[in-house]
Design a protein around this motif. Structure first.
Motif, PDB file in Angstrom:
ATOM      1  N   UNK A   7      11.076  12.840 -41.204  1.00 10.62           N
ATOM      2  CA  UNK A   7      10.644  13.462 -39.964  1.00 10.62           C
ATOM      3  C   UNK A   7      11.735  13.489 -38.915  1.00 10.62           C
ATOM      4  N   UNK A   8      12.472  12.382 -38.812  1.00 11.16           N
ATOM      5  CA  UNK A   8      13.582  12.306 -37.851  1.00 11.16           C
ATOM      6  C   UNK A   8      14.641  13.349 -38.184  1.00 11.16           C
ATOM      7  N   UNK A   9      14.976  13.469 -39.465  1.00  9.54           N
ATOM      8  CA  UNK A   9      15.987  14.445 -39.888  1.00  9.54           C
ATOM      9  C   UNK A   9      15.505  15.869 -39.611  1.00  9.54           C
ATOM     10  N   UNK A  10      14.227  16.144 -39.920  1.00 11.16           N
ATOM     11  CA  UNK A  10      13.670  17.476 -39.699  1.00 11.16           C
ATOM     12  C   UNK A  10      13.645  17.826 -38.208  1.00 11.16           C
ATOM     13  N   UNK A  11      13.229  16.863 -37.372  1.00  7.39           N
ATOM     14  CA  UNK A  11      13.202  17.086 -35.917  1.00  7.39           C
ATOM     15  C   UNK A  11      14.610  17.324 -35.381  1.00  7.39           C
ATOM     16  N   UNK A  12      15.570  16.551 -35.902  1.00  7.28           N
ATOM     17  CA  UNK A  12      16.962  16.710 -35.461  1.00  7.28           C
ATOM     18  C   UNK A  12      17.481  18.103 -35.831  1.00  7.28           C
ATOM     19  N   UNK A  13      17.216  18.534 -37.068  1.00  8.35           N
ATOM     20  CA  UNK A  13      17.692  19.852 -37.505  1.00  8.35           C
ATOM     21  C   UNK A  13      17.085  20.968 -36.670  1.00  8.35           C
ATOM     22  N   UNK A  14      15.778  20.848 -36.373  1.00  8.76           N
ATOM     23  CA  UNK A  14      15.132  21.852 -35.535  1.00  8.76           C
ATOM     24  C   UNK A  14      15.713  21.893 -34.138  1.00  8.76           C
ATOM     25  N   UNK A  15      15.916  20.720 -33.541  1.00  3.90           N
ATOM     26  CA  UNK A  15      16.470  20.632 -32.186  1.00  3.90           C
ATOM     27  C   UNK A  15      17.919  21.097 -32.152  1.00  3.90           C
ATOM     28  N   UNK A  16      18.693  20.720 -33.190  1.00  5.42           N
ATOM     29  CA  UNK A  16      20.091  21.155 -33.276  1.00  5.42           C
ATOM     30  C   UNK A  16      20.168  22.672 -33.417  1.00  5.42           C
ATOM     31  N   UNK A  17      19.254  23.218 -34.192  1.00  7.20           N
ATOM     32  CA  UNK A  17      19.214  24.681 -34.368  1.00  7.20           C
ATOM     33  C   UNK A  17      18.956  25.356 -33.024  1.00  7.20           C
ATOM     34  N   UNK A  18      17.965  24.859 -32.278  1.00  2.61           N
ATOM     35  CA  UNK A  18      17.673  25.414 -30.950  1.00  2.61           C
ATOM     36  C   UNK A  18      18.872  25.301 -30.006  1.00  2.61           C
ATOM     37  N   UNK A  19      19.496  24.121 -30.029  1.00  2.00           N
ATOM     38  CA  UNK A  19      20.522  23.821 -29.038  1.00  2.00           C
ATOM     39  C   UNK A  19      21.906  24.330 -29.363  1.00  2.00           C
ATOM     40  N   UNK A  20      22.189  24.595 -30.645  1.00  2.00           N
ATOM     41  CA  UNK A  20      23.544  25.013 -31.035  1.00  2.00           C
ATOM     42  C   UNK A  20      23.518  26.335 -31.805  1.00  2.00           C
ATOM     43  N   UNK A  21      22.903  26.335 -32.979  1.00  2.00           N
ATOM     44  CA  UNK A  21      22.914  27.537 -33.820  1.00  2.00           C
ATOM     45  C   UNK A  21      22.253  28.714 -33.094  1.00  2.00           C
TER      46      UNK A  21
END
Length: 290
Positions: A7-21
């Motif tokens: 869950x932590x990894x999935x939340x991080x990937x989603x947030x990173x996608x929003x904030x960077x990608x």
């Protein structure tokens, strides 16, 4: 790997996608009229989710929501809120105000707590009250000492917070809710496409296949990070996922400041310091209660 770590990894990937990608993508197409960009975001989100819903056999859930008057009306208003949020954020990228837009996403979680207290009667502990008070003081400070009122950040924050509030009132699957919300926006995007076409401002056409294909990616760019974040919150809990969410505005802030060379006025920096203090208090409270 246990579910919490997944869950932590999935939340991080989603947030990173929003904030960077997501920032890199929407900044790349920022020369296009922001109204057209947000319209493509709605259109291709509908397209992407339509096939996903068919694949998962959720058509009946969509029909049941359309027949439910309460859910119908709430999703209509939440659709308007997310449209305002998307349009304002894309406009901010277009005019070089990504740093100010990130300010909106910093205060969104705390603002959501405030709205939940007012409209849902949720109780606030001492630290949450302190966080909300600091946010209010920071907004007042920026209103008094900034030459330009931080309307972009506030519109981003309030539109997303009211969106979250409306979605919290009803229990609807993430994909189903976003699909129905987007359907309600079809008349708006039809009008936008008609207006842009009448003024020869529309860029999506067979004359520019490469750019047109790039604009169709606005759908996946919206849906994928949303699913990653929601899945993460399901596996690790809303508290830890909310802590990870701050990766998104932090990524936006860093890119705006260092990659796109946006200016950071001293008084705005002081306002951001207040925001970060409130965020740290909020995160500490989440950590202690999860």
């Amino acid at each position: 790997m246990n579910n919490f770590n997944k869950g932590i990894i999935s939340s991080f990937l989603g947030s990173f996608w929003w904030g960077v990608i997501g920032v890199l993508y929407f900044k790349y197409v920022s020369f296009v009229n922001p109204l057209e960009v947000v319209s493509h975001r709605v259109l291709w989100t509908i397209f992407f989710l339509f096939f996903l819903i068919i694949y998962n056999g959720k058509q009946n859930k969509v029909l049941s929501i359309l027949k439910n008057k309460k859910k119908f009306l709430i999703l209509l208003f939440s659709g308007l809120m997310i449209f305002i949020n998307w349009a304002t954020w894309i406009y901010a990228l277009t005019i070089g105000q990504l740093v100010e837009a990130s300010f909106g996403y910093y205060i969104f979680p705390i603002l959501s707590i405030f709205l939940a207290r007012i409209f849902l009667g949720e109780k606030l502990n001492f630290k949450k009250k302190i966080s909300i008070s600091i946010i209010i003081l920071s907004i007042i400070y920026m209103m008094l000492f900034l030459e330009n009122f931080p309307y972009i950040g506030l519109v981003v924050a309030f539109s997303f917070a009211f969106y979250a509030l409306l979605r919290k009132i009803i229990e609807v699957d993430t994909d189903i809710g976003l699909f129905v919300e987007s359907l309600f926006l079809i008349p708006i995007i039809i009008f936008i496409f008609y207006y842009l076409n009448q003024n020869d401002e529309i860029v999506f056409s067979t004359l520019n296949i490469n750019l047109s294909l790039i604009l169709t990616l606005a759908g996946p760019m919206t849906v994928i990070p949303l699913f990653l974040f929601v899945r993460g919150s399901e596996l690790s809990g809303l508290g830890p996922a909310s802590m990870i969410f701050f990766v998104a505005p932090t990524g936006q802030f860093i890119l705006g400041l260092f990659l796109y060379n946006e200016p950071l006025i001293l008084n705005k920096l002081f306002g951001f310091v207040f925001i970060w203090i409130a965020v740290l208090i909020y995160l500490k409270d989440l950590y202690e209660n999860n």
